[in-house]
Design a protein around this motif. Sequence first.
Motif, mmCIF file in Angstrom:
data_model
loop_
_atom_site.group_PDB
_atom_site.id
_atom_site.type_symbol
_atom_site.label_atom_id
_atom_site.label_comp_id
_atom_site.label_asym_id
_atom_site.label_seq_id
_atom_site.Cartn_x
_atom_site.Cartn_y
_atom_site.Cartn_z
ATOM 1 N N LYS A 60 3.790 49.920 46.034
ATOM 2 C CA LYS A 60 3.547 48.589 46.256
ATOM 3 C C LYS A 60 4.458 47.683 45.724
ATOM 4 O O LYS A 60 4.743 47.716 44.386
ATOM 5 N N ALA A 61 5.328 47.173 46.449
ATOM 6 C CA ALA A 61 6.881 46.321 46.148
ATOM 7 C C ALA A 61 6.117 45.021 45.490
ATOM 8 O O ALA A 61 5.106 44.616 45.995
ATOM 9 N N ILE A 62 6.875 44.572 44.458
ATOM 10 C CA ILE A 62 6.595 43.042 43.976
ATOM 11 C C ILE A 62 7.324 42.212 44.294
ATOM 12 O O ILE A 62 8.823 42.279 43.940
ATOM 13 N N GLN A 63 7.094 40.927 44.788
ATOM 14 C CA GLN A 63 8.014 40.048 45.154
ATOM 15 C C GLN A 63 7.971 39.132 43.851
ATOM 16 O O GLN A 63 7.211 38.674 43.479
ATOM 17 N N ILE A 78 12.844 41.190 45.660
ATOM 18 C CA ILE A 78 11.773 42.092 45.503
ATOM 19 C C ILE A 78 11.954 43.121 44.642
ATOM 20 O O ILE A 78 13.118 43.824 45.016
ATOM 21 N N ASN A 79 11.046 43.558 43.846
ATOM 22 C CA ASN A 79 11.302 44.561 42.980
ATOM 23 C C ASN A 79 10.713 46.028 43.549
ATOM 24 O O ASN A 79 9.408 46.393 43.728
ATOM 25 N N ILE A 80 11.738 46.706 44.082
ATOM 26 C CA ILE A 80 11.185 48.208 44.680
ATOM 27 C C ILE A 80 11.064 49.148 43.485
ATOM 28 O O ILE A 80 11.913 49.888 43.232
ATOM 29 N N HIS A 81 9.953 49.199 42.717
ATOM 30 C CA HIS A 81 9.694 50.211 41.791
ATOM 31 C C HIS A 81 9.560 51.474 42.194
ATOM 32 O O HIS A 81 9.879 52.532 41.568
ATOM 33 N N THR A 82 8.905 51.673 43.272
ATOM 34 C CA THR A 82 8.638 52.783 43.895
ATOM 35 C C THR A 82 9.809 52.940 45.104
ATOM 36 O O THR A 82 9.608 52.254 46.298
ATOM 37 N N ASP A 105 7.993 50.774 50.437
ATOM 38 C CA ASP A 105 6.573 49.873 50.884
ATOM 39 C C ASP A 105 7.446 49.246 52.044
ATOM 40 O O ASP A 105 7.938 48.128 52.238
ATOM 41 N N ALA A 106 7.317 49.856 53.160
ATOM 42 C CA ALA A 106 7.662 49.335 54.441
ATOM 43 C C ALA A 106 7.403 47.900 54.690
ATOM 44 O O ALA A 106 8.248 47.230 55.349
ATOM 45 N N ASP A 107 6.093 47.691 54.558
ATOM 46 C CA ASP A 107 5.636 46.470 55.118
ATOM 47 C C ASP A 107 6.164 45.239 54.250
ATOM 48 O O ASP A 107 6.789 44.105 55.004
ATOM 49 N N ALA A 108 6.451 45.403 52.979
ATOM 50 C CA ALA A 108 6.932 44.474 52.251
ATOM 51 C C ALA A 108 8.326 44.240 52.499
ATOM 52 O O ALA A 108 8.970 43.277 52.843
ATOM 53 N N VAL A 109 9.337 45.263 52.687
ATOM 54 C CA VAL A 109 10.609 45.157 53.278
ATOM 55 C C VAL A 109 10.755 44.301 54.750
ATOM 56 O O VAL A 109 11.384 43.464 54.821
ATOM 57 N N ILE A 110 9.903 44.676 55.523
ATOM 58 C CA ILE A 110 10.015 44.383 56.984
ATOM 59 C C ILE A 110 9.500 42.877 57.017
ATOM 60 O O ILE A 110 10.087 41.897 57.572
ATOM 61 N N ASN A 111 8.549 42.608 56.452
ATOM 62 C CA ASN A 111 7.898 41.136 56.324
ATOM 63 C C ASN A 111 8.982 40.179 55.772
ATOM 64 O O ASN A 111 9.121 38.987 55.997
ATOM 65 N N SER A 112 9.618 40.747 54.615
ATOM 66 C CA SER A 112 10.707 39.754 53.990
ATOM 67 C C SER A 112 11.800 39.494 54.920
ATOM 68 O O SER A 112 12.099 38.579 54.993
#
Lengths: 281, 317
Positions: free
Chosen positions: B186-189, B225-229, B234-241
């Motif tokens: 789960k990425a962190i904004q 966005i912090n992609i720690h994993t 976290d495809a949703d976080a990437v696409i939504n941003s």
Amino acid sequence: MPEISELQAIASQVRRDIIRMVHGAQSGHPGGSLGCADLMTALYFEIMDHDAKTFDPDAINRDLFILSNGHISPALYSSLARNEYFPVSELATFRKIHSRLQGHPATKEKLPGIRIATGSLGQGLSVSIGIAQAKKLNKDEKIVFCLMGDGELEEGQVWEAAMYAGANNVDNLVALVDYNKKQIDGSIDDVLPLGDLRKKFEAFGWSVTEMNGNDMHEVVSHLKQVKSQTHKGQAQIILMHTEMGMGVDFMMGTHHWHGVPPNDEQAEAALAQLEETLGDY
Amino acid sequence: MKFEIIDYKDTRSGFGEGLLELGAENPKVVALIADLTGSLKMDAFAKKYPDRFFQVGIAEANMMGMAAGLTIGGYIPFTGTFANFSTARVYDQIRQSIAYSRKNVKICASHAGITLGEDGATHQTLEDIGLMKLLPRMTVINPCDFNQTKQATKAIAKHKGPVYLRFGRPKVPNFCPPDCEFTIGKAIQMTEGKDVTIFATGHLVYPALEAARILEKEGIQAEVINIHTIKPLDADAVINSVKKTSCVVTAEEHSIYGGLGDSIAQLLSRELPTPIEYIAVNDVFGQSGKPDKLMKHYGLDAPHIAEAAKKAIQRKA
């Protein structure tokens, strides 16, 4: 407790299974599998304290066996199936698509009896040491057996593991070397001589013994003796003298059958030399 | 802007603290080290839990095999060595005995990337994320600071399956809250913005925040966005941003090949084709030097990220 003659009869069926599996797949490693059929039979039908019906991946309070030289999987699969880990009919799927019986043992679909993938050589002894240490932490008195090929000892990782087990007195571990003195490219002495294996392992701190791996009397009595010496402060290794292709005359005395399947005629000739004792799958 | 620097600490010490706490919380956690106990900050665990600590010597292949074996019996092994020796040196051991065999091993790798510094390229792996990403079943995590590394260490013990946890040597800004939540995958904004998204991982997250500050002064709003994993991404976080910003910078202390940038590009090329600029090491080996000088030399710092962001914005249709 089965008589030696019963174990010999089972080993004959294991050898039949090996030939039929490798013939059926037209692929696989009959030579080493045949050479180790007596050991596998002794371990799974006499020596190890295991329970096929309630297979526990964590092997709590069970002896277990790691086949580091995973290419002789037919011998292991037959021994497992003949112990009812899975149906013997499944042996017919060996090396075929969608089978749980991969060319080299894998944890695919949690095949009972297999706890780790092996085949890329040199890794099983390290794994076995880890299992042995887990048993100590769990105060589990049972034993880990690990079989390696002699050619496999050319892998450096084996000696990392040997150094660790010797130095740390991993005494709930019994390693075995299938010492048939042959590998794919020819005789060990032509490819990369192993030197004095006894002295090498002794120098690494192991207790080293030797046995004829194709004499069921000797295999059973020797394994019992070695098992009685576990938990006594020293890792143990057995240099197991075997004949590649044992039980099939034209497969013995050569490295040719390391990884070559018999054709129909050859399979028939081989099976004619091996008594069907438990019923073919 | 949030995320002020609390102090400067090395991420490996976050690992060491997390492991020590795990020792008390979970009796199944065991640790193995290949002669780098101090470097991996595992001394406290080793001292407090000697029965669960295995010194294997300089024998990484054996360490990986033993770790796989310890899972048979119910243990959760954490292996420790430098990132290069945790991956490239033992790739086949990890592949067969751990990943293919579905073993619950946590491969904990310190001194990743060029911030290893003076020891030079022999020890500076820039390929490890790619190597680990390629293995089916492997989870790949690269936390950004001390506090997040500590939380990540504790989180991976609860996850069943093989994990690669990557962290580093030098003291770097520690800016996540001490009790920050860590959810694998789960990425962190970190900041909100509409002009460009900066996807950063590991040591590059703080420079990305600095870059956002630089850009803010020029009227550009960057979403960091912090992609720690890195895997699973976290495809949703990437696409939504990216739906919002329409252009991307990726930032990582890794080769331009095989790392975070590739993962983002592969996802977006399928789902939402977008201009992407890459902050990464451009297909060369590292060299000896002070970590901060090396990061600047290879373009892994805030000014370079800010420049890349402006370039990405210019490329928008």
